[in-house]
Design a protein around this motif. Structure first.
Motif, PDB file in Angstrom:
ATOM      1  N   PRO A  64      29.930  53.588  48.241  1.00 21.18           N
ATOM      2  CA  PRO A  64      29.185  52.841  46.614  1.00 21.18           C
ATOM      3  C   PRO A  64      29.756  50.942  46.888  1.00 21.18           C
ATOM      4  CG  PRO A  64      30.656  54.224  46.259  1.00 21.18           C
ATOM      5  CD  PRO A  64      31.474  54.265  47.674  1.00 21.18           C
ATOM      6  N   LYS A  65      30.871  50.247  47.249  1.00 16.89           N
ATOM      7  CA  LYS A  65      30.287  48.860  47.014  1.00 16.89           C
ATOM      8  C   LYS A  65      29.642  48.956  48.377  1.00 16.89           C
ATOM      9  CE  LYS A  65      35.810  47.758  45.268  1.00 16.89           C
ATOM     10  NZ  LYS A  65      37.093  47.490  45.517  1.00 16.89           N
ATOM     11  N   GLU A  66      29.917  49.577  49.013  1.00 15.61           N
ATOM     12  CA  GLU A  66      28.725  48.987  50.878  1.00 15.61           C
ATOM     13  C   GLU A  66      27.306  48.645  50.329  1.00 15.61           C
ATOM     14  OE1 GLU A  66      32.033  49.515  54.552  1.00 15.61           O
ATOM     15  OE2 GLU A  66      30.248  51.006  53.457  1.00 15.61           O
ATOM     16  N   LEU A  67      27.133  49.529  49.150  1.00 14.42           N
ATOM     17  CA  LEU A  67      25.701  50.161  49.034  1.00 14.42           C
ATOM     18  C   LEU A  67      25.488  48.750  48.084  1.00 14.42           C
ATOM     19  CD1 LEU A  67      25.892  54.017  48.516  1.00 14.42           C
ATOM     20  CD2 LEU A  67      23.886  52.701  50.184  1.00 14.42           C
ATOM     21  N   VAL A  68      26.322  48.671  46.980  1.00  8.76           N
ATOM     22  CA  VAL A  68      26.276  47.302  46.371  1.00  8.76           C
ATOM     23  C   VAL A  68      25.346  46.514  46.917  1.00  8.76           C
ATOM     24  CG1 VAL A  68      27.090  46.172  44.148  1.00  8.76           C
ATOM     25  CG2 VAL A  68      27.437  48.037  44.336  1.00  8.76           C
ATOM     26  N   ALA A  69      26.250  46.010  48.330  1.00 12.29           N
ATOM     27  CA  ALA A  69      26.224  44.541  48.999  1.00 12.29           C
ATOM     28  C   ALA A  69      24.965  44.653  49.483  1.00 12.29           C
ATOM     29  CB  ALA A  69      27.029  45.119  50.136  1.00 12.29           C
ATOM     30  N   THR A  70      24.051  46.234  49.952  1.00 12.28           N
ATOM     31  CA  THR A  70      23.255  46.414  51.154  1.00 12.28           C
ATOM     32  C   THR A  70      22.307  46.147  49.582  1.00 12.28           C
ATOM     33  OG1 THR A  70      24.567  48.293  52.280  1.00 12.28           O
ATOM     34  CG2 THR A  70      22.017  48.367  52.035  1.00 12.28           C
ATOM     35  N   GLY A  71      22.584  46.998  48.450  1.00  9.01           N
ATOM     36  CA  GLY A  71      21.312  46.527  47.241  1.00  9.01           C
ATOM     37  C   GLY A  71      20.705  44.990  46.844  1.00  9.01           C
ATOM     38  N   LEU A  72      22.158  44.085  47.429  1.00  8.39           N
ATOM     39  CA  LEU A  72      22.149  42.661  47.044  1.00  8.39           C
ATOM     40  C   LEU A  72      21.231  41.793  48.336  1.00  8.39           C
ATOM     41  CD1 LEU A  72      22.339  40.198  45.907  1.00  8.39           C
ATOM     42  CD2 LEU A  72      25.309  40.195  47.136  1.00  8.39           C
ATOM     43  N   SER A 118      38.342  40.417  46.078  1.00  9.26           N
ATOM     44  CA  SER A 118      39.445  40.397  45.442  1.00  9.26           C
ATOM     45  C   SER A 118      40.617  40.805  46.255  1.00  9.26           C
ATOM     46  CB  SER A 118      40.005  40.604  43.422  1.00  9.26           C
ATOM     47  OG  SER A 118      39.433  42.099  43.550  1.00  9.26           O
ATOM     48  N   SER A 119      41.810  39.866  46.006  1.00  5.63           N
ATOM     49  CA  SER A 119      43.175  40.573  46.520  1.00  5.63           C
ATOM     50  C   SER A 119      44.493  40.399  44.931  1.00  5.63           C
ATOM     51  CB  SER A 119      43.238  39.631  47.749  1.00  5.63           C
ATOM     52  OG  SER A 119      43.512  39.012  47.215  1.00  5.63           O
ATOM     53  N   GLY A 120      45.670  41.226  45.141  1.00  2.00           N
ATOM     54  CA  GLY A 120      46.749  41.346  44.266  1.00  2.00           C
ATOM     55  C   GLY A 120      47.071  42.584  43.346  1.00  2.00           C
ATOM     56  N   GLY A 121      45.437  43.143  43.190  1.00  2.68           N
ATOM     57  CA  GLY A 121      45.784  44.212  42.263  1.00  2.68           C
ATOM     58  C   GLY A 121      44.524  45.548  42.294  1.00  2.68           C
ATOM     59  N   HIS A 122      44.420  46.134  40.808  1.00  2.00           N
ATOM     60  CA  HIS A 122      43.567  46.828  40.814  1.00  2.00           C
ATOM     61  C   HIS A 122      42.612  46.873  39.871  1.00  2.00           C
ATOM     62  CE1 HIS A 122      43.802  49.094  45.151  1.00  2.00           C
ATOM     63  NE2 HIS A 122      45.060  48.909  44.382  1.00  2.00           N
ATOM     64  N   PRO A 123      41.649  46.157  39.282  1.00  2.00           N
ATOM     65  CA  PRO A 123      40.936  47.303  40.775  1.00  2.00           C
ATOM     66  C   PRO A 123      40.262  45.870  41.915  1.00  2.00           C
ATOM     67  CG  PRO A 123      39.341  47.143  38.462  1.00  2.00           C
ATOM     68  CD  PRO A 123      40.545  46.586  38.207  1.00  2.00           C
ATOM     69  N   VAL A 124      39.754  46.404  42.901  1.00  2.00           N
ATOM     70  CA  VAL A 124      39.228  45.067  43.441  1.00  2.00           C
ATOM     71  C   VAL A 124      38.007  45.231  43.602  1.00  2.00           C
ATOM     72  CG1 VAL A 124      39.393  44.558  46.562  1.00  2.00           C
ATOM     73  CG2 VAL A 124      41.015  46.079  45.444  1.00  2.00           C
ATOM     74  N   VAL A 125      37.773  43.931  43.574  1.00  2.00           N
ATOM     75  CA  VAL A 125      36.030  43.530  43.428  1.00  2.00           C
ATOM     76  C   VAL A 125      35.415  42.623  43.975  1.00  2.00           C
ATOM     77  CG1 VAL A 125      35.941  44.212  40.861  1.00  2.00           C
ATOM     78  CG2 VAL A 125      37.021  41.914  41.403  1.00  2.00           C
ATOM     79  N   PHE A 126      34.305  42.581  44.098  1.00  2.00           N
ATOM     80  CA  PHE A 126      34.207  41.287  44.567  1.00  2.00           C
ATOM     81  C   PHE A 126      33.849  39.583  44.006  1.00  2.00           C
ATOM     82  CE2 PHE A 126      30.116  44.162  46.031  1.00  2.00           C
ATOM     83  CZ  PHE A 126      30.577  44.521  46.350  1.00  2.00           C
TER      84      PHE A 126
END
Length: 147
Positions: A38-46, A77-85
């Motif tokens: 799903p995150k790759e699809l968001v990046a692809t949509g961008l 992001s790093s260091g916790g959840h959720p991992v976001v852009f």
């Protein structure tokens, strides 16, 4: 817009929107990496949203482009959840007989006025871009939808 997702197997889903389908999956070990996440699809949509804007504007201004490639590079992001852009970098690479000013204006208009995906994502993270024409960098900028 309405999208319907159907589970097919393991972590794989098929999404259908207006008669067009796309499959998504998760990375191993949960999924089998047989489709974009799903995150790759968001990046692809961008990338797709802004690429379509730029091509439409180059066509409008009768530019003789030979190729357009948009590379989307996302830092998470790093260091916790959720991992976001955390940050996005777009690289527009164009070849052909294209007026430098028209190309820069086309990318700028996409990243300040037209690209709805950039407008949504830029509320959550910075989106930087570089523009390369025939192998030479001609400009840089950042998405800004303040108007």
């Amino acid at each position: 817009m309405k999208t319907i997702l159907n589970w097919t197997e393991k972590m794989r889903f098929t999404a259908d929107c207006d008669g067009n389908a796309v499959t998504m999956d998760a990375k191993a070990p949960l999924g089998e990496n047989k489709a974009m996440t799903p995150k790759e699809l968001v990046a692809t949509g961008l990338g797709g949203c802004t690429a379509m804007d730029v091509i439409a504007l180059l066509k409008k201004y009768k530019q003789d482009y030979k190729s357009l490639q948009v590379e989307v590079d996302i830092t998470s992001s790093s260091g916790g959840h959720p991992v976001v852009f955390a940050e996005a970098h777009l690289l527009f690479q164009v070849t052909g007989e294209v007026d430098k000013a028209i190309l820069l204006e086309s990318v700028n208009l996409s990243q300040t006025k037209f690209c709805g995906v950039s407008a949504m994502l830029s509320k959550a993270l910075p989106i930087h871009y570089r523009v390369v024409l025939n192998g030479k960098e001609i400009g840089v900028g950042q998405a800004n939808f303040s108007n």
